[in-house]
Design an enzyme around this catalytic site. Sequence first.
Site, PDB file in Angstrom:
ATOM      1  CG  ASP A 453      36.373  37.934  46.863  1.00 25.46           C
ATOM      2  OD1 ASP A 453      35.996  37.863  46.249  1.00 25.46           O
ATOM      3  OD2 ASP A 453      37.702  38.712  46.281  1.00 25.46           O
ATOM      4  CG  ASP A 519      34.883  41.665  40.497  1.00 30.78           C
ATOM      5  OD1 ASP A 519      35.194  42.825  41.632  1.00 30.78           O
ATOM      6  OD2 ASP A 519      35.673  41.065  40.523  1.00 30.78           O
TER       7      ASP A 519
END
Length: 699
Positions: A453, A519
Amino acid sequence: MPLIPVSGRDHTWAALTPATAYVFGVETGEETRVVQRYWGPRPPVAALCQLTGLPPGGITTGFLDPADAGELLPVDGGRRWGVPSLQAVYPGGVRSVELHFEEAVRGENELDLVLRDHDYGLRVGLHMRVFDDCDVIERWVSLTNESGQAVRLRRADSGSWVIPEQAGFRYTGVAGGWARETHPHHGELPIGETTFTSRTGTTSHKANPWIMIGDATETTGRVWSVALAWSGSWRLTAQRRPEGDVTVSAGFGHEGLSWPLAPGATLRTPPALGLHTDGGHGAASRAWHDYARRHVLPTPAEERPVLYNSWEATWFDVTEEGQLDLARRAAALGVELFVVDDGWFGRRTDDTRGLGDWWPDPDRFPRGLGRLFAGVRELGMLAGLWVEPEMVNPDSDLYRKHPDWVLHYPERRRDTMRNQLVLNFARDDVRAWALGWLDHLVREYDLAYLKWDMNRSFSQAGWAEGGDLLWIEHTRGVYAIMDELRRRHPRLRIESCSGGGGRIDFGVLRRTDQVWTSDNTDARDRQPIQQGFSYLYPASAMSCWVTDSPNPITGREVPLRYRFHVAMAGTLGIGGDLTRWSAEELEEARRLVAGYKAVRPVIQHGVLHRLDGTPGSTASAVQYTLGDRVVVLAYNPYTPDRRPPRRLRLAGLDPDAVYEDADGARLHGATLMHHGLVLPTWHHAGGDYRSEMVVLRRT
Ligand code: DGJ
């Protein structure tokens, strides 16, 4: 041989791909220009010499030089006023680059043209690579300073591409932001310069480094695409001049950056990729997917496992028992890979601390992660772990020890975002540290999967040793560590993530197997995001999760079946809190996972057709075909008005063949393509959020 000299013409070559030709030549004179002569469908070899005419010029005036057009690497210098692909500042502030042709070195599939600016010792290599099995052309540039003095580069693009004349120069791209990445957008290029760019240090959520140009629809028309294989800041400028021509220059970095090229140093740009296709945007996408599978993805033949990710179930509340509980429930659904997300390390009980301290939280995991992952494996699943190697919280042991490791200017603020700062991966010591703990984690826990990430943009991006080079070297540092991890751990698979889809591109996809798309896991919001993703990148690389309803980000309620069908359009994952799913929901999920696995090769490796509709807004459908098998996912988010039902026409089938559905009904390919199916999902009655999967087999 795909790269051939054009007979009867000096210094002129044709890059021949299975369906296209790209013809270019060197114009010598007071300086050298490498000029694109043709880019389009492949003609007979005997006709190539007919494609070598100079670009349409005009009369020379005090304000126009007709030769100022069509170059593969227009420089800032001489009588040129278009967008330069190369801007160099020599000692004394001299800003006019004058290149002279030296030699062409031709291999089977590659050609290197060597040019030199003799007065200032700048050697410029123009490199091109073509393939026997796809129509993408890769081009990049290498710049070597052979002088004794530093040269400064203000723009070092991978090259410029000329788009042949069109009626309207329509373009297609994607744009968006966090939680709404890769939304398709279309328009007509205005006269002037249209720049798509990222200044974030990553590929970015706002734009993606590619453009398609051509007066095309989804199914018809010629399309010229240009993409950049790069995961840091980038810039792609389409220039439509009043004279009528359009060029696209693409490269790393963004406006305002400049890079020193020290004596003896070489800077090599990432590849810019060009592709001409006929058959609309759909055909362009299929050609890009084919290229990704043949020449980009590290493990294209594999089937990506169904994964479970704990993020939306637990957020930062990660414990051994909690994760094992989720793992047992996930395994019962048929999940194959269990990924522990953020919150397992350091003192990471929220997003204010812990990044940088990459050891299991001693309070939550006093015995480390070994027992958890042993449990995951006993359940028959692979083990995966979330990491964010490029980041540090000021509240961490790492930052207290190495405050100088972050991007910073000593005299300026260090602005945090999500309470974190960016570690400088251009530094050797930072990379060595990162590789050390990543290698240790993968080895110690026998990890099959890392979710890598990256949750903030660069700011105050200073690097005392290298200045603006950090915008290049940071990205290369990330690549180098991913490459080395894969070398040391051949069974390791990596997911690229940057707060959702902030790092999706052909650069990162060379060393990652899939990317986290967004997301935003709301199935309806997700549909246009997934559609935009599909313009360039294949379904196997698109991570999709089924999460809870109401959705934690949007609050929207969507039926489980619709959520699954949306997530089944790529690599399926589950990210909901399974402790809150009812027995009926768990049983339905188990059946849907099994249904996905039965058709997984078709979805992940098949040929994609975006069939109809505006995903997320109207009835829409997407089709995958692999060999004899066809899978259609059809959606309808709203009850439509009382119009007669629309038929769904399939694509790319054999008109004479007969296709059979799961109930044994048989229809000819011609019927399916030209007359179409009436789908219950698309019928006007039945409520919102209806979806279905149709599976056909050619008999
Ligand atoms: C952003 C990612 O996109 C999410 O999936 C999750 O991993 C969080 N970061 C964790 O901080």
